[in-house]
Motif scaffolding. Structure first.
Motif, PDB file in Angstrom:
ATOM      1  N   ARG A  41      40.253  63.624  22.855  1.00  0.00           N
ATOM      2  CA  ARG A  41      40.395  64.366  24.114  1.00  0.00           C
ATOM      3  C   ARG A  41      39.464  63.308  25.316  1.00  0.00           C
ATOM      4  O   ARG A  41      40.333  63.062  26.246  1.00  0.00           O
ATOM      5  CB  ARG A  41      39.561  65.593  24.451  1.00  0.00           C
ATOM      6  N   GLN A  42      38.627  62.339  25.072  1.00  0.00           N
ATOM      7  CA  GLN A  42      38.178  61.540  25.892  1.00  0.00           C
ATOM      8  C   GLN A  42      39.335  60.222  25.932  1.00  0.00           C
ATOM      9  O   GLN A  42      39.536  59.707  27.074  1.00  0.00           O
ATOM     10  CB  GLN A  42      36.821  60.893  25.427  1.00  0.00           C
ATOM     11  N   LYS A  43      39.900  59.844  24.728  1.00  0.00           N
ATOM     12  CA  LYS A  43      40.678  58.759  24.803  1.00  0.00           C
ATOM     13  C   LYS A  43      41.997  58.950  25.447  1.00  0.00           C
ATOM     14  O   LYS A  43      42.283  58.046  26.225  1.00  0.00           O
ATOM     15  CB  LYS A  43      41.106  58.433  23.228  1.00  0.00           C
ATOM     16  N   TRP A  44      42.466  60.145  25.422  1.00  0.00           N
ATOM     17  CA  TRP A  44      43.682  60.295  26.250  1.00  0.00           C
ATOM     18  C   TRP A  44      43.433  60.478  27.653  1.00  0.00           C
ATOM     19  O   TRP A  44      44.280  60.197  28.515  1.00  0.00           O
ATOM     20  CB  TRP A  44      44.418  61.320  25.648  1.00  0.00           C
ATOM     21  N   PHE A  45      42.509  61.327  28.174  1.00  0.00           N
ATOM     22  CA  PHE A  45      42.022  61.451  29.455  1.00  0.00           C
ATOM     23  C   PHE A  45      41.907  59.851  29.950  1.00  0.00           C
ATOM     24  O   PHE A  45      42.420  59.585  31.224  1.00  0.00           O
ATOM     25  CB  PHE A  45      40.684  62.265  29.726  1.00  0.00           C
ATOM     26  N   TYR A  46      41.252  59.143  29.449  1.00  0.00           N
ATOM     27  CA  TYR A  46      41.037  57.775  29.884  1.00  0.00           C
ATOM     28  C   TYR A  46      42.192  56.982  29.878  1.00  0.00           C
ATOM     29  O   TYR A  46      42.441  55.950  30.778  1.00  0.00           O
ATOM     30  CB  TYR A  46      39.992  57.251  28.875  1.00  0.00           C
ATOM     31  N   GLN A  47      43.167  57.214  28.942  1.00  0.00           N
ATOM     32  CA  GLN A  47      44.370  56.303  28.939  1.00  0.00           C
ATOM     33  C   GLN A  47      45.352  56.752  30.076  1.00  0.00           C
ATOM     34  O   GLN A  47      45.885  55.986  30.819  1.00  0.00           O
ATOM     35  CB  GLN A  47      45.236  56.898  27.674  1.00  0.00           C
ATOM     36  N   GLY A  48      45.328  58.116  30.530  1.00  0.00           N
ATOM     37  CA  GLY A  48      45.894  58.474  31.850  1.00  0.00           C
ATOM     38  C   GLY A  48      45.372  57.931  33.016  1.00  0.00           C
ATOM     39  O   GLY A  48      45.886  57.188  33.910  1.00  0.00           O
ATOM     40  N   TYR A  49      43.961  57.983  33.034  1.00  0.00           N
ATOM     41  CA  TYR A  49      43.224  57.262  34.374  1.00  0.00           C
ATOM     42  C   TYR A  49      43.320  55.851  34.399  1.00  0.00           C
ATOM     43  O   TYR A  49      43.431  55.481  35.287  1.00  0.00           O
ATOM     44  CB  TYR A  49      41.628  57.830  34.121  1.00  0.00           C
ATOM     45  N   THR A  50      43.213  55.035  33.322  1.00  0.00           N
ATOM     46  CA  THR A  50      43.297  53.747  33.592  1.00  0.00           C
ATOM     47  C   THR A  50      44.819  53.020  33.797  1.00  0.00           C
ATOM     48  O   THR A  50      44.789  52.055  34.415  1.00  0.00           O
ATOM     49  CB  THR A  50      42.624  53.035  32.099  1.00  0.00           C
ATOM     50  N   THR A  51      45.544  53.888  33.104  1.00  0.00           N
ATOM     51  CA  THR A  51      47.039  53.061  33.149  1.00  0.00           C
ATOM     52  C   THR A  51      47.805  53.742  34.458  1.00  0.00           C
ATOM     53  O   THR A  51      48.721  53.032  35.055  1.00  0.00           O
ATOM     54  CB  THR A  51      48.020  53.416  32.018  1.00  0.00           C
ATOM     55  N   GLY A  52      47.659  54.926  34.900  1.00  0.00           N
ATOM     56  CA  GLY A  52      48.444  55.636  36.065  1.00  0.00           C
ATOM     57  C   GLY A  52      49.838  55.761  35.568  1.00  0.00           C
ATOM     58  O   GLY A  52      50.733  55.858  36.693  1.00  0.00           O
ATOM     59  N   ASP A  53      50.326  55.637  34.441  1.00  0.00           N
ATOM     60  CA  ASP A  53      51.627  55.580  33.954  1.00  0.00           C
ATOM     61  C   ASP A  53      51.873  56.736  32.866  1.00  0.00           C
ATOM     62  O   ASP A  53      51.358  57.038  31.736  1.00  0.00           O
ATOM     63  CB  ASP A  53      51.691  54.273  33.101  1.00  0.00           C
ATOM     64  N   ILE A  54      52.766  57.805  33.323  1.00  0.00           N
ATOM     65  CA  ILE A  54      53.162  58.794  32.370  1.00  0.00           C
ATOM     66  C   ILE A  54      53.691  58.329  31.049  1.00  0.00           C
ATOM     67  O   ILE A  54      53.425  59.286  29.902  1.00  0.00           O
ATOM     68  CB  ILE A  54      54.143  59.915  33.264  1.00  0.00           C
ATOM     69  N   ASN A  55      54.485  57.339  31.088  1.00  0.00           N
ATOM     70  CA  ASN A  55      54.825  56.947  29.780  1.00  0.00           C
ATOM     71  C   ASN A  55      53.926  56.261  28.713  1.00  0.00           C
ATOM     72  O   ASN A  55      53.842  56.347  27.371  1.00  0.00           O
ATOM     73  CB  ASN A  55      55.956  55.690  30.124  1.00  0.00           C
ATOM     74  N   LYS A  56      52.631  56.315  29.182  1.00  0.00           N
ATOM     75  CA  LYS A  56      51.619  55.933  28.283  1.00  0.00           C
ATOM     76  C   LYS A  56      50.871  57.147  27.593  1.00  0.00           C
ATOM     77  O   LYS A  56      49.903  57.161  27.138  1.00  0.00           O
ATOM     78  CB  LYS A  56      50.650  55.159  29.078  1.00  0.00           C
ATOM     79  N   CYS A  57      51.411  58.242  28.016  1.00  0.00           N
ATOM     80  CA  CYS A  57      50.950  59.691  27.837  1.00  0.00           C
ATOM     81  C   CYS A  57      51.610  60.194  26.686  1.00  0.00           C
ATOM     82  O   CYS A  57      51.530  61.560  26.500  1.00  0.00           O
ATOM     83  CB  CYS A  57      50.647  60.606  28.832  1.00  0.00           C
ATOM     84  N   ASP A  58      52.568  59.496  26.048  1.00  0.00           N
ATOM     85  CA  ASP A  58      53.466  60.191  24.973  1.00  0.00           C
ATOM     86  C   ASP A  58      52.636  60.124  23.663  1.00  0.00           C
ATOM     87  O   ASP A  58      52.617  59.619  22.717  1.00  0.00           O
ATOM     88  CB  ASP A  58      54.688  59.354  24.692  1.00  0.00           C
ATOM     89  N   THR A  59      51.750  61.294  23.288  1.00  0.00           N
ATOM     90  CA  THR A  59      51.306  61.475  22.335  1.00  0.00           C
ATOM     91  C   THR A  59      52.318  61.780  21.183  1.00  0.00           C
ATOM     92  O   THR A  59      51.690  61.959  19.909  1.00  0.00           O
ATOM     93  CB  THR A  59      50.153  62.758  22.521  1.00  0.00           C
ATOM     94  N   PHE A  60      53.213  62.253  21.291  1.00  0.00           N
ATOM     95  CA  PHE A  60      54.171  62.314  20.205  1.00  0.00           C
ATOM     96  C   PHE A  60      54.870  61.171  19.670  1.00  0.00           C
ATOM     97  O   PHE A  60      55.530  61.148  18.575  1.00  0.00           O
ATOM     98  CB  PHE A  60      55.255  63.276  20.678  1.00  0.00           C
ATOM     99  N   ALA A  61      54.784  60.092  20.351  1.00  0.00           N
ATOM    100  CA  ALA A  61      55.202  58.840  19.977  1.00  0.00           C
ATOM    101  C   ALA A  61      54.272  58.014  18.995  1.00  0.00           C
ATOM    102  O   ALA A  61      54.711  56.964  18.292  1.00  0.00           O
ATOM    103  CB  ALA A  61      55.724  57.838  21.055  1.00  0.00           C
ATOM    104  N   VAL A  62      52.968  58.388  18.785  1.00  0.00           N
ATOM    105  CA  VAL A  62      52.067  57.555  17.971  1.00  0.00           C
ATOM    106  C   VAL A  62      51.767  58.373  16.663  1.00  0.00           C
ATOM    107  O   VAL A  62      51.894  59.770  16.773  1.00  0.00           O
ATOM    108  CB  VAL A  62      50.632  57.516  18.840  1.00  0.00           C
ATOM    109  N   ALA A  63      51.433  57.809  15.612  1.00  0.00           N
ATOM    110  CA  ALA A  63      51.283  58.482  14.161  1.00  0.00           C
ATOM    111  C   ALA A  63      49.961  59.137  14.284  1.00  0.00           C
ATOM    112  O   ALA A  63      49.825  60.219  13.735  1.00  0.00           O
ATOM    113  CB  ALA A  63      51.361  57.256  13.112  1.00  0.00           C
ATOM    114  N   THR A  64      48.861  58.649  14.895  1.00  0.00           N
ATOM    115  CA  THR A  64      47.883  59.390  14.998  1.00  0.00           C
ATOM    116  C   THR A  64      47.388  59.468  16.345  1.00  0.00           C
ATOM    117  O   THR A  64      47.004  58.366  16.957  1.00  0.00           O
ATOM    118  CB  THR A  64      46.672  58.460  14.225  1.00  0.00           C
ATOM    119  N   PRO A  65      47.511  60.779  16.994  1.00  0.00           N
ATOM    120  CA  PRO A  65      47.179  60.711  18.503  1.00  0.00           C
ATOM    121  C   PRO A  65      45.552  60.400  18.913  1.00  0.00           C
ATOM    122  O   PRO A  65      44.627  60.668  18.039  1.00  0.00           O
ATOM    123  CB  PRO A  65      47.737  62.164  18.796  1.00  0.00           C
TER     124      PRO A  65
END
Length: 276
Positions: free
Chosen positions: A252-276
């Motif tokens: 949960r921390q990882k993905w919040f920080y991912q959105g915060y640091t990138t500002g890019d919705i394309n980087k929020c595709d949790t379905f595109a990775v083998a291990t979210p």
């Protein structure tokens, strides 16, 4: 009105009651963790009419929720327009004790949640104190705003067609249910990335002041506090990833920080990775 699943419900006490059912534990044994429920008839709904300024949001939790809702509804339409997606504004209800929704009746034990049937996010302010007292989160403003932004992230998923994927595979560390929740965390971080520059149309001033390291730690603290592993440990003394529905504290921390640091919705595709 027809019923549908409450999404994001159980971000707090409701997860513990769910775990009690999964592990065959008498829910009464967990009463101290799950909290108490007020009379569902003692509910108040809607935004607070006295919430007018940033000072109101600093002083009152209901006004902070309202201000965060206004910020989210100002940010998402323009952002999603870049992807040719319209953003019908969802409603938000602030209630106490219990409320009726398009997804059925709900009490404060469910925690904040989004109902796709009536496209409304529901918040009981009492949950935010429970987040601190029972789950060890920071009580800082961004910790509270993260929760609101997470539920609005479910509305964005509803618009983009990802919300239903939670029902296809609802449990487990890499399940569709967990991926949906982590994506909503990422969308919350995405909003936080822009909220300090997104102007309020009425005042021309940004909705949030520039975020400090402490603000960011407050949000990460809230994300950690509602991790499945942390709540399972508190409720049962053990961690069972096969029963996860929202993701671990680290996820949960990882993905919040991912959105915060990138500002890019394309980087929020949790379905595109083998291990979210």
């Amino acid at each position: 009105m027809g019923r549908g699943p409450m999404i994001g419900g159980g971000i707090g006490g409701g997860i513990i009651l769910l775990l009690a059912a999964l592990f065959g534990i008498n829910p009464q044994l967990l009463e101290g963790l799950a909290g108490t429920t007020q009379d569902p008839q003692s509910q108040s709904q809607g935004s607070a009419p006295a919430c007018q300024t940033g000072a109101d949001a600093d002083a009152r939790l209901d006004c902070r929720i309202t201000g965060t809702v206004n910020s989210l509804n100002a940010f998402w339409p323009a952002y999603l327009a870049q992807y040719n997606t319209k953003y019908p504004r969802p409603k938000a209800v602030i209630f106490t004790g219990g409320t009726n929704t398009g997804c059925g009746a709900a009490t404060t034990e469910v925690g904040p949640f989004y109902c796709p049937v009536d496209t409304t996010a529901y918040f009981d302010p009492g949950f935010f104190q429970e987040l601190v007292d029972r789950f060890g989160s920071s009580g800082g403003p961004l910790a509270q705003e993260y929760v609101v932004a997470h539920e609005f992230g479910h509305h964005v998923q509803n618009l983009l067609g990802n919300l239903d994927r939670a029902q296809q595979d609802p449990q487990g560390p890499a399940s569709g249910g967990v991926r949906v929740e982590l994506q909503a965390d990422c969308y919350a971080g995405l909003w936080a990335h822009y909220a300090t520059t997104q102007p309020d149309p009425k005042t021309g001033q940004p909705y949030l002041e520039p975020l400090t390291d402490k603000d960011l730690q407050d949000a990460l603290s809230a994300a950690s506090a509602v991790g499945d592993d942390r709540i399972q440990k508190a409720a049962t003394g053990r961690v069972s990833p096969e029963a996860w529905t929202h993701g671990s504290s680290a996820q949960r921390q990882k993905w919040f920080y991912q959105g915060y640091t990138t500002g890019d919705i394309n980087k929020c595709d949790t379905f595109a990775v083998a291990t979210p």
